[in-house]
Scaffold this motif. Structure first.
Motif, PDB file in Angstrom:
ATOM      1  N   ASP A 135       0.844  -1.199   0.000  1.00  0.00           N
ATOM      2  CA  ASP A 135       0.000   0.000   0.000  1.00  0.00           C
ATOM      3  C   ASP A 135       0.881   1.251   0.000  1.00  0.00           C
ATOM      4  O   ASP A 135       1.825   1.363   0.790  1.00  0.00           O
ATOM      5  CB  ASP A 135      -0.901  -0.008   1.248  1.00  0.00           C
ATOM      6  N   PRO A 136       0.570   2.211  -0.898  1.00  0.00           N
ATOM      7  CA  PRO A 136       1.432   3.397  -1.036  1.00  0.00           C
ATOM      8  C   PRO A 136       1.663   4.143   0.286  1.00  0.00           C
ATOM      9  O   PRO A 136       2.726   4.729   0.488  1.00  0.00           O
ATOM     10  CB  PRO A 136       0.666   4.290  -2.021  1.00  0.00           C
ATOM     11  N   ARG A 137       0.687   4.096   1.187  1.00  0.00           N
ATOM     12  CA  ARG A 137       0.861   4.817   2.454  1.00  0.00           C
ATOM     13  C   ARG A 137       1.994   4.199   3.292  1.00  0.00           C
ATOM     14  O   ARG A 137       2.737   4.900   3.962  1.00  0.00           O
ATOM     15  CB  ARG A 137      -0.447   4.815   3.249  1.00  0.00           C
ATOM     16  N   LEU A 138       2.099   2.859   3.211  1.00  0.00           N
ATOM     17  CA  LEU A 138       3.181   2.193   3.943  1.00  0.00           C
ATOM     18  C   LEU A 138       4.510   2.348   3.220  1.00  0.00           C
ATOM     19  O   LEU A 138       5.551   2.576   3.840  1.00  0.00           O
ATOM     20  CB  LEU A 138       2.862   0.710   4.138  1.00  0.00           C
ATOM     21  N   VAL A 139       4.451   2.257   1.906  1.00  0.00           N
ATOM     22  CA  VAL A 139       5.681   2.425   1.123  1.00  0.00           C
ATOM     23  C   VAL A 139       6.300   3.786   1.423  1.00  0.00           C
ATOM     24  O   VAL A 139       7.513   3.905   1.632  1.00  0.00           O
ATOM     25  CB  VAL A 139       5.371   2.268  -0.391  1.00  0.00           C
ATOM     26  N   ARG A 140       5.422   4.802   1.500  1.00  0.00           N
ATOM     27  CA  ARG A 140       5.890   6.157   1.754  1.00  0.00           C
ATOM     28  C   ARG A 140       6.615   6.242   3.110  1.00  0.00           C
ATOM     29  O   ARG A 140       7.666   6.863   3.232  1.00  0.00           O
ATOM     30  CB  ARG A 140       4.664   7.086   1.749  1.00  0.00           C
ATOM     31  N   ILE A 141       6.035   5.583   4.128  1.00  0.00           N
ATOM     32  CA  ILE A 141       6.680   5.610   5.445  1.00  0.00           C
ATOM     33  C   ILE A 141       8.028   4.902   5.391  1.00  0.00           C
ATOM     34  O   ILE A 141       9.029   5.376   5.944  1.00  0.00           O
ATOM     35  CB  ILE A 141       5.766   4.964   6.512  1.00  0.00           C
ATOM     36  N   GLY A 142       8.060   3.775   4.666  1.00  0.00           N
ATOM     37  CA  GLY A 142       9.303   3.012   4.539  1.00  0.00           C
ATOM     38  C   GLY A 142      10.436   3.831   3.923  1.00  0.00           C
ATOM     39  O   GLY A 142      11.600   3.637   4.246  1.00  0.00           O
ATOM     40  N   LEU A 143      10.057   4.754   3.046  1.00  0.00           N
ATOM     41  CA  LEU A 143      11.079   5.534   2.327  1.00  0.00           C
ATOM     42  C   LEU A 143      11.370   6.876   2.999  1.00  0.00           C
ATOM     43  O   LEU A 143      12.213   7.630   2.535  1.00  0.00           O
ATOM     44  CB  LEU A 143      10.600   5.800   0.895  1.00  0.00           C
ATOM     45  N   TRP A 144      10.665   7.149   4.077  1.00  0.00           N
ATOM     46  CA  TRP A 144      10.718   8.481   4.699  1.00  0.00           C
ATOM     47  C   TRP A 144      12.021   8.635   5.501  1.00  0.00           C
ATOM     48  O   TRP A 144      12.191   8.022   6.544  1.00  0.00           O
ATOM     49  CB  TRP A 144       9.517   8.618   5.622  1.00  0.00           C
ATOM     50  N   ASP A 145      12.900   9.491   5.005  1.00  0.00           N
ATOM     51  CA  ASP A 145      14.229   9.611   5.616  1.00  0.00           C
ATOM     52  C   ASP A 145      14.204  10.219   7.019  1.00  0.00           C
ATOM     53  O   ASP A 145      15.065   9.910   7.843  1.00  0.00           O
ATOM     54  CB  ASP A 145      15.144  10.452   4.721  1.00  0.00           C
ATOM     55  N   ASP A 146      13.235  11.102   7.265  1.00  0.00           N
ATOM     56  CA  ASP A 146      13.195  11.765   8.571  1.00  0.00           C
ATOM     57  C   ASP A 146      12.775  10.830   9.697  1.00  0.00           C
ATOM     58  O   ASP A 146      12.913  11.169  10.870  1.00  0.00           O
ATOM     59  CB  ASP A 146      12.221  12.952   8.538  1.00  0.00           C
ATOM     60  N   ILE A 147      12.229   9.680   9.336  1.00  0.00           N
ATOM     61  CA  ILE A 147      11.779   8.743  10.364  1.00  0.00           C
ATOM     62  C   ILE A 147      12.842   7.661  10.537  1.00  0.00           C
ATOM     63  O   ILE A 147      13.260   7.033   9.565  1.00  0.00           O
ATOM     64  CB  ILE A 147      10.437   8.074   9.963  1.00  0.00           C
ATOM     65  N   LYS A 148      13.245   7.464  11.808  1.00  0.00           N
ATOM     66  CA  LYS A 148      14.300   6.475  12.078  1.00  0.00           C
ATOM     67  C   LYS A 148      13.721   5.082  12.218  1.00  0.00           C
ATOM     68  O   LYS A 148      12.528   4.909  12.438  1.00  0.00           O
ATOM     69  CB  LYS A 148      14.995   6.814  13.403  1.00  0.00           C
ATOM     70  N   THR A 149      14.583   4.075  12.118  1.00  0.00           N
ATOM     71  CA  THR A 149      14.172   2.740  12.550  1.00  0.00           C
ATOM     72  C   THR A 149      14.993   2.390  13.791  1.00  0.00           C
ATOM     73  O   THR A 149      16.142   2.821  13.934  1.00  0.00           O
ATOM     74  CB  THR A 149      14.437   1.668  11.472  1.00  0.00           C
ATOM     75  N   TYR A 150      14.394   1.613  14.683  1.00  0.00           N
ATOM     76  CA  TYR A 150      15.015   1.309  15.961  1.00  0.00           C
ATOM     77  C   TYR A 150      15.360  -0.167  16.083  1.00  0.00           C
ATOM     78  O   TYR A 150      14.764  -1.019  15.420  1.00  0.00           O
ATOM     79  CB  TYR A 150      14.049   1.648  17.103  1.00  0.00           C
ATOM     80  N   ASP A 151      16.306  -0.478  16.983  1.00  0.00           N
ATOM     81  CA  ASP A 151      16.499  -1.867  17.381  1.00  0.00           C
ATOM     82  C   ASP A 151      15.528  -2.165  18.535  1.00  0.00           C
ATOM     83  O   ASP A 151      14.805  -1.279  18.972  1.00  0.00           O
ATOM     84  CB  ASP A 151      17.958  -2.144  17.783  1.00  0.00           C
ATOM     85  N   GLU A 152      15.538  -3.404  19.032  1.00  0.00           N
ATOM     86  CA  GLU A 152      14.518  -3.784  20.010  1.00  0.00           C
ATOM     87  C   GLU A 152      14.560  -2.918  21.273  1.00  0.00           C
ATOM     88  O   GLU A 152      13.538  -2.503  21.781  1.00  0.00           O
ATOM     89  CB  GLU A 152      14.630  -5.265  20.381  1.00  0.00           C
ATOM     90  N   VAL A 153      15.780  -2.628  21.757  1.00  0.00           N
ATOM     91  CA  VAL A 153      15.911  -1.849  22.987  1.00  0.00           C
ATOM     92  C   VAL A 153      15.319  -0.449  22.817  1.00  0.00           C
ATOM     93  O   VAL A 153      14.526   0.026  23.625  1.00  0.00           O
ATOM     94  CB  VAL A 153      17.400  -1.757  23.412  1.00  0.00           C
ATOM     95  N   ASN A 154      15.680   0.187  21.701  1.00  0.00           N
ATOM     96  CA  ASN A 154      15.163   1.531  21.453  1.00  0.00           C
ATOM     97  C   ASN A 154      13.657   1.516  21.177  1.00  0.00           C
ATOM     98  O   ASN A 154      12.944   2.453  21.524  1.00  0.00           O
ATOM     99  CB  ASN A 154      15.877   2.179  20.269  1.00  0.00           C
ATOM    100  N   LEU A 155      13.223   0.423  20.537  1.00  0.00           N
ATOM    101  CA  LEU A 155      11.797   0.306  20.261  1.00  0.00           C
ATOM    102  C   LEU A 155      11.013   0.281  21.566  1.00  0.00           C
ATOM    103  O   LEU A 155       9.994   0.955  21.716  1.00  0.00           O
ATOM    104  CB  LEU A 155      11.503  -0.956  19.442  1.00  0.00           C
ATOM    105  N   ILE A 156      11.535  -0.503  22.524  1.00  0.00           N
ATOM    106  CA  ILE A 156      10.835  -0.591  23.808  1.00  0.00           C
ATOM    107  C   ILE A 156      10.783   0.770  24.490  1.00  0.00           C
ATOM    108  O   ILE A 156       9.746   1.176  25.010  1.00  0.00           O
ATOM    109  CB  ILE A 156      11.493  -1.669  24.708  1.00  0.00           C
TER     110      ILE A 156
END
Ligand code: ZN
Length: 545
Positions: free
Chosen positions: A472-493
Motif C-alpha cells: 500500500d502506497p501509504r506504507l511504502v511512503r513511510i518506509g522511504l521516509w528519511d526523517d523517520i528512524k528505525t530502531y532496534d529492540e531496545v530503542n523500540l521498547i
C-alpha cells in the motif's frame, strides 16, 4: 461586592505553580513547569507554567494568564466567583463592601417590577390575555407578571421616585430618543416578564406587545447588570428542581416556561431570545443534569436546536431534543391539559448527536455526489469536535445516514486535525510503524502492549501493517521516509514506553473531564491508570487490557 484591597491581598498569596498544580499534573522543565493543556485536546504537554512570571501559557491553543484567569477558565466561573473559590482554597477571608450604588439600582428594579405588577390589575385587556393563554393567578403571582403602561406614565413614576436619567439608562429602562430631545421608556404597552439573576435579583425585563406592535417580544438591552447570553429565564425558580431531578428543560419562550412550571415541570427555563451559548453552561454544568431542548419545529427553531445540540454534545451533556409543531408548543399543551403527553415527550427525546447528524445531513441533497461529499465533511467535522468515545459510537450513524461505508468517516482527535498537513504527522507513531516494516519480527513485542486504537494519527497505516498490506502506497511512503528512524529492540521498547505514557496521560485527562462517570468510577479508573503510568515511568511495559 468584594473589597478591592481584599482581592489584592489574596493575589499576593497565590502561586501559579500551586494553583495550577491543584488541577493538573506538573512536570519540572528547566526553570518552568509543563502540563497537558486542559483547554484543548492536548497530547504533548503544551502548557508552560512560569513561576518567575506567575503566568501560564499554552503553546498550542494560546490559552494563558495568571492564577485567577486559570481558575476562571478551568472552573468556568465569573470573576467574583473565582475570587471566592480561591479564597476558600487558600483559607483566606475576604472582606465585602455594601456598594451604595448597587443598592439604589436594585431598588429601582424592585420598584419598577411592583409598578408594572400593579398596572396589570388596571389594564383589563392585558390581564385577559394572560388568563386566556391559560395562566393562573398564582402563576402570575409567582413570576410577578406585569403590564407596562405608556412610556410617559412609567417615566413619571420613575421620576417621581427621584431616579435620574443616567440611572435609568444604566439599567436599560429608559433612554433619550436619537434626535436627543425626548426621553422614553423602552417598554410601552407591553405585558412584562421580570427577569431575575441566578441569585434572584431583578436584572431586566421581557415585554410582549398587546397592541400588535411589529416586535412581538422585546428584552432589556445588554447592560452591566443584564447579560442575555448568561441568563436563563425562570432559572431562579427552577434551580432546586433541576438539581433534584438531574434534569433541565430548556425552552425558547417565557410563556412555555411559565406554563410548564404551572403544570409541575418546575425544572423549565428559557433562553432570552438568544441561542444557547457557552456562557449559559456554567449555570447548569455543576448540577450535571440531563438536558431536554424543547424547541419550535419551524426553521429558526430547528437551526437553534442544531446549534444547541452541537454545543451540548461537545461538552458531553446527556439529553436530547424535542421539536414542537405549529399550535402545539408546551404552553398550548399545558393549556389543553395534555400534561401526560408532554411528560412522555420529555422522556422520549432524540439524543443530541443523533439529532445533529440527522439535521446536518438533511441540509444536503444526497443524490448529488458533490453535496454528499459536503455532507460527509460537515458531519465528520462535527463528529471530530466530540469527545473520543462519542466519535466512535456515532461514526456508524453518520455513515448510515449518508449510506456510505463506515471507513470513510474519519474520527481523529481534535488536536491532530488542526488543518495543516503537518498536524497529521506523529513521529512517534511513524517510528514504530517504520521499525516494524524494517524488522517484522518485532511485531510481537508491540502487540502485547499496544492496541490499534491507541494509534491516533496513523491508525490506518498501522492497520495496513497488521494486515500485511505492505505494498500500500501509504506504507511504502513511510518506509522511504528519511526523517523517520528505525530502531532496534531496545530503542523500540523505550519508544513504546514514551508512546504509552503519552497515551495513558491523555486518557487520564479525559477521564478527569468525563461528565458521564460517577465520582467512584472516576476514582477507580484514575487509580488504575496512574498505576500504569507509574510502572511505565520505571521502565516497565504494561499490557493493554
Ligand atoms: Zn492548550
Amino acid at each position: 461586592m468584594i473589597e478591592n484591597s481584599s482581592i489584592e491581598n489574596l493575589k499576593t498569596r497565590l502561586d501559579i505553580v500551586d494553583v495550577v498544580g491543584n488541577y493538573l499534573e506538573l512536570k519540572k522543565n528547566g526553570a518552568n513547569f509543563k502540563a497537558i493543556c486542559p483547554f484543548h485536546s492536548d497530547s504533548n504537554p503544551s502548557l508552560v507554567i512560569s513561576p518567575s512570571k506567575q503566568i501560564y501559557h499554552c503553546f498550542s491553543c494560546g490559552a494563558g494568564g495568571d492564577s485567577i484567569k486559570f481558575v476562571m477558565e478551568y472552573e468556568k466561573l465569573n470573576y467574583p466567583e473565582t475570587i471566592e473559590k480561591l479564597a476558600t482554597m487558600y483559607n483566606f477571608s475576604l472582606s465585602y463592601t455594601d456598594n451604595d450604588k448597587a443598592q439604589v439600582d436594585r431598588k429601582l428594579m424592585d420598584n419598577l417590577t411592583l409598578f408594572f405588577r400593579k398596572n396589570l390589575d388596571y389594564k383589563k385587556s392585558a390581564k385577559e390575555y394572560l388568563l386566556q393563554r391559560g395562566i393562573g393567578e398564582s402563576t402570575i403571582e409567582k413570576f410577578e407578571l406585569g403590564y407596562a403602561p405608556s412610556s410617559d406614565e412609567t417615566l413619571n413614576f420613575l421620576r417621581g421616585h427621584g431616579y435620574s436619567m443616567s440611572e435609568l439608562k444604566d439599567f436599560g429602562v429608559a433612554d433619550i430618543s436619537e434626535k436627543g430631545n425626548r426621553a422614553y421608556c423602552r417598554f410601552n404597552e407591553r405585558i412584562m416578564f421580570p427577569i431575575r439573576s441566578r441569585t434572584g435579583k431583578f436584572v431586566g425585563f421581557g415585554g410582549r406587545t398587546i397592541t400588535n406592535h411589529p416586535a412581538k417580544y422585546i428584552n432589556s438591552p445588554q447592560t452591566r447588570y443584564f447579560n442575555k447570553s448568561k441568563l436563563l429565564y425562570g432559572y431562579y425558580f427552577a434551580k432546586d428542581s433541576i438539581f433534584k431531578n438531574k434534569k433541565i428543560i430548556i425552552t425558547e419562550g417565557y410563556l412555555d416556561t411559565i406554563m410548564l412550571h404551572q403544570a409541575g415541570f418546575t425544572n423549565a427555563v428559557a433562553t432570552l431570545g438568544t441561542a444557547l451559548t457557552n456562557d449559559h453552561l456554567p449555570l447548569i454544568t455543576k448540577m450535571e443534569p440531563e438536558v431536554v431542548l424543547a424547541y419550535d419545529g419551524d426553521d429558526a427553531g430547528i437551526a437553534a436546536a442544531l446549534k444547541a445540540s452541537t454545543l451540548l454534545s461537545k461538552h458531553s451533556f446527556k439529553g436530547g431534543v424535542i421539536l414542537f409543531g405549529e399550535g402545539m408548543d408546551p404552553a398550548d399543551m399545558v393549556k389543553n391539559g395534555q400534561i401526560e403527553k408532554l411528560n412522555k415527550l420529555f422522556n422520549e427525546t432524540q439524543p443530541f448527536v443523533e439529532f445533529a447528524i440527522e439535521r446536518i445531513v438533511k441540509k444536503y441533497d444526497l443524490s448529488d455526489a458533490l453535496q454528499k461529499q459536503k455532507a460527509l465533511q460537515e458531519g465528520t467535522a462535527y463528529l471530530q469536535s466530540l469527545p473520543e468515545t462519542l466519535q466512535e459510537s456515532y461514526k456508524g450513524v453518520l455513515s448510515g445516514a449518508l449510506n456510505l461505508p463506515q471507513n470513510l468517516v474519519k474520527t481523529r482527535r481534535n488536536a491532530t486535525m488542526r488543518n495543516t498537513q503537518e498536524a497529521f504527522v506523529d513521529i512517534l507513531e511513524l517510528t514504530i510503524i517504520k521499525t516494524i516494516l524494517h524488522s517484522p519480527t518485532l511485531i510481537d513485542t508491540i502487540l502485547d502492549n499496544i492496541d490499534i486504537s491507541m494509534f491516533k494519527s496513523h491508525n490506518e497505516e498501522f492497520k495496513l501493517l497488521l494486515n500485511n498490506e505492505l505494498e500500500d502506497p501509504r506504507l511504502v511512503r513511510i518506509g522511504l521516509w528519511d526523517d523517520i528512524k528505525t530502531y532496534d529492540e531496545v530503542n523500540l521498547i523505550s519508544a513504546m514506553i514514551t508512546f504509552l505514557i503519552r497515551f495513558y496521560s491523555e486518557k487520564l485527562q479525559n477521564i478527569k473531564r468525563d461528565k458521564n462517570l460517577s465520582y467512584k468510577e472516576k476514582q477507580f479508573y484514575i487509580r488504575s491508570i496512574q498505576e500504569k503510568i507509574f510502572k511505565l515511568k520505571k521502565g516497565e511495559l504494561v499490557a493493554f487490557e
